[in-house]
Design a protein around this motif. Structure first.
Motif, PDB file in Angstrom:
ATOM      1  N   TYR A  75     -11.517  14.369   0.534  1.00 55.10           N
ATOM      2  CA  TYR A  75     -10.165  14.517  -0.005  1.00 55.10           C
ATOM      3  C   TYR A  75     -10.263  14.731  -1.514  1.00 55.10           C
ATOM      4  O   TYR A  75     -11.099  14.137  -2.173  1.00 55.10           O
TER       5      TYR A  75
ATOM      6  N   TYR B  82      -8.020  14.674  -5.152  1.00 60.61           N
ATOM      7  CA  TYR B  82      -6.820  14.195  -5.827  1.00 60.61           C
ATOM      8  C   TYR B  82      -6.852  14.658  -7.281  1.00 60.61           C
ATOM      9  O   TYR B  82      -7.912  14.877  -7.851  1.00 60.61           O
TER      10      TYR B  82
ATOM     11  N   PHE C 270      -2.347  13.488  -4.114  1.00 54.00           N
ATOM     12  CA  PHE C 270      -3.161  14.145  -3.092  1.00 54.00           C
ATOM     13  C   PHE C 270      -3.080  15.665  -3.236  1.00 54.00           C
ATOM     14  O   PHE C 270      -2.009  16.233  -3.477  1.00 54.00           O
TER      15      PHE C 270
ATOM     16  N   TYR D 169      -7.242  17.906   2.043  1.00 53.50           N
ATOM     17  CA  TYR D 169      -8.095  17.128   2.947  1.00 53.50           C
ATOM     18  C   TYR D 169      -8.936  18.119   3.730  1.00 53.50           C
ATOM     19  O   TYR D 169      -8.390  19.049   4.343  1.00 53.50           O
TER      20      TYR D 169
ATOM     21  N   ASP E 192      -5.527  19.705   5.695  1.00 48.91           N
ATOM     22  CA  ASP E 192      -4.207  19.545   5.073  1.00 48.91           C
ATOM     23  C   ASP E 192      -4.313  19.956   3.612  1.00 48.91           C
ATOM     24  O   ASP E 192      -5.036  19.318   2.861  1.00 48.91           O
TER      25      ASP E 192
ATOM     26  N   SER F 275     -14.473   9.668   3.635  1.00 54.34           N
ATOM     27  CA  SER F 275     -14.388   8.599   4.619  1.00 54.34           C
ATOM     28  C   SER F 275     -15.178   9.007   5.855  1.00 54.34           C
ATOM     29  O   SER F 275     -15.453  10.194   6.063  1.00 54.34           O
TER      30      SER F 275
ATOM     31  N   THR G 200      -8.838   8.505  10.022  1.00 53.08           N
ATOM     32  CA  THR G 200      -8.285   8.407   8.679  1.00 53.08           C
ATOM     33  C   THR G 200      -7.637   7.059   8.401  1.00 53.08           C
ATOM     34  O   THR G 200      -7.100   6.846   7.350  1.00 53.08           O
ATOM     35  N   ASN G 201      -7.673   6.138   9.335  1.00 54.12           N
ATOM     36  CA  ASN G 201      -7.176   4.799   9.045  1.00 54.12           C
ATOM     37  C   ASN G 201      -8.297   3.872   8.644  1.00 54.12           C
ATOM     38  O   ASN G 201      -8.421   2.755   9.119  1.00 54.12           O
ATOM     39  N   THR G 202      -9.148   4.394   7.820  1.00 53.20           N
ATOM     40  CA  THR G 202     -10.254   3.599   7.282  1.00 53.20           C
ATOM     41  C   THR G 202     -10.221   3.716   5.770  1.00 53.20           C
ATOM     42  O   THR G 202      -9.479   4.505   5.216  1.00 53.20           O
ATOM     43  N   GLU G 203     -11.027   2.930   5.119  1.00 55.47           N
ATOM     44  CA  GLU G 203     -11.028   3.005   3.675  1.00 55.47           C
ATOM     45  C   GLU G 203     -11.655   4.309   3.210  1.00 55.47           C
ATOM     46  O   GLU G 203     -12.542   4.852   3.867  1.00 55.47           O
ATOM     47  N   ALA G 204     -11.147   4.798   2.102  1.00 53.60           N
ATOM     48  CA  ALA G 204     -11.696   5.992   1.475  1.00 53.60           C
ATOM     49  C   ALA G 204     -12.451   5.560   0.225  1.00 53.60           C
ATOM     50  O   ALA G 204     -12.004   4.699  -0.519  1.00 53.60           O
TER      51      ALA G 204
ATOM     52  N   PHE H   5     -14.008   6.616  -3.382  1.00 51.23           N
ATOM     53  CA  PHE H   5     -13.778   7.603  -4.429  1.00 51.23           C
ATOM     54  C   PHE H   5     -15.001   7.785  -5.312  1.00 51.23           C
ATOM     55  O   PHE H   5     -15.756   6.840  -5.560  1.00 51.23           O
TER      56      PHE H   5
ATOM     57  N   TYR I   8      -1.660   0.237   2.104  1.00 56.62           N
ATOM     58  CA  TYR I   8      -2.990   0.318   1.499  1.00 56.62           C
ATOM     59  C   TYR I   8      -2.915  -0.171   0.050  1.00 56.62           C
ATOM     60  O   TYR I   8      -1.965   0.137  -0.666  1.00 56.62           O
TER      61      TYR I   8
ATOM     62  N   TYR J 151      -5.235  -0.096  -3.470  1.00 52.32           N
ATOM     63  CA  TYR J 151      -6.380   0.369  -4.236  1.00 52.32           C
ATOM     64  C   TYR J 151      -6.212  -0.131  -5.667  1.00 52.32           C
ATOM     65  O   TYR J 151      -5.124  -0.507  -6.085  1.00 52.32           O
TER      66      TYR J 151
ATOM     67  N   TYR K 289     -11.009   1.072  -3.134  1.00 54.30           N
ATOM     68  CA  TYR K 289     -10.280   0.503  -2.005  1.00 54.30           C
ATOM     69  C   TYR K 289     -10.349  -1.020  -2.054  1.00 54.30           C
ATOM     70  O   TYR K 289     -11.394  -1.593  -2.369  1.00 54.30           O
TER      71      TYR K 289
ATOM     72  N   ASN L  61      -5.155   7.157   5.515  1.00 56.66           N
ATOM     73  CA  ASN L  61      -5.632   6.682   4.214  1.00 56.66           C
ATOM     74  C   ASN L  61      -5.771   7.796   3.205  1.00 56.66           C
ATOM     75  O   ASN L  61      -6.218   7.567   2.099  1.00 56.66           O
TER      76      ASN L  61
END
Lengths: 115, 109
Positions: A33, A35, A45, A48, A56, A95, A100-104, A106, B34, B36, B46, B94
């Motif tokens: 992703y 940003y 954002f 993706y 996206d 990730s 996508t419901n997990t931590e990302a 950076f 979430y 961060y 995170y 996320n």
């Protein structure tokens, strides 16, 4: 296990030049992703990607900006014909493929300055 | 438009618990909360996320109200290195998170 690697950390471009920002995700991560953080603003954002696919891109400006995540190599965010308003910090996150419901995670960002 | 509301700044004494509130009154049933944080000029880190139940990990605890319209991030024993901007986000995933202004937490010695 190295974290998300972005390079360069700092990039200076003259107006009208092209900027290429690179992002290597964490090992085993297949979701990337991008940003953008404008001065004194929050992150927004942009796009993706998964390997060879843009999932996206609803946050990408319609012109001059493009992103790719090839089968081999890092993800690239390309900005053509840069303008002063493109000056910002660009962050990449990744990730794992579980969804996508997990931590990302950076990277440290690339700070683009357009002069 | 982050669709969440956070106080712009908070102070906390070192060693004490830091309780950071977030309002997300229009959150929908399948959206997660979430958290961060961003330490000066670094990439966001995170902290924790949750859907309905309270969550705890090695960094923090997340308390979500029963109606899910607000939540509180708790750093149980704040240290000077916890000084950062803390972002509360909501979303079905996320990644499509829009980070607003967040809360600047300053931990004082």
């Amino acid at each position: 296990n190295a974290g998300v690697m972005q390079n360069p950390r700092h990039l200076v471009r003259r107006r009208g030049q092209e900027a290429r920002l690179r992002c290597s995700p964490m090992k085993g991560h297949s979701h990337v992703y991008w940003y953008r953080q404008l001065p004194e603003e929050g992150l927004k954002f942009m796009v993706y990607l998964q390997k060879e696919n843009i999932i996206d891109e609803s946050g990408m400006p319609k012109e001059r900006f493009s992103a790719e995540f090839p089968k081999e190599g890092p993800s690239i965010l390309r900005i053509q014909q840069v303008v002063r308003g493109d000056s910002a910090a660009y962050f990449c996150a990744s990730s794992p493929p579980q969804g996508t419901n997990t931590e990302a995670f950076f990277g440290q960002g690339t700070r683009l300055t357009v002069v | 438009d982050a669709k969440t509301t956070q106080p712009p700044s908070m102070d906390c004494a070192e060693g004490r618990a830091a309780n950071l509130p977030c309002n997300h009154s229009t959150i929908s049933g399948n959206e997660y909360v979430y958290w961060y944080r961003q330490i000066h000029s670094q990439g966001p880190q995170y902290i924790i996320h949750g859907l309905k139940n309270n969550e705890t990990n090695e960094m923090a605890s997340l308390i979500i109200t029963e109606d899910r319209k607000s939540s509180t991030l708790i750093l149980p024993h704040a240290t000077l290195r916890d000084t950062a901007v803390y972002y509360c986000n909501r979303g079905g995933s996320n990644y499509k998170l829009t980070f607003g202004k967040g809360t600047l937490l300053t931990v004082n010695p």
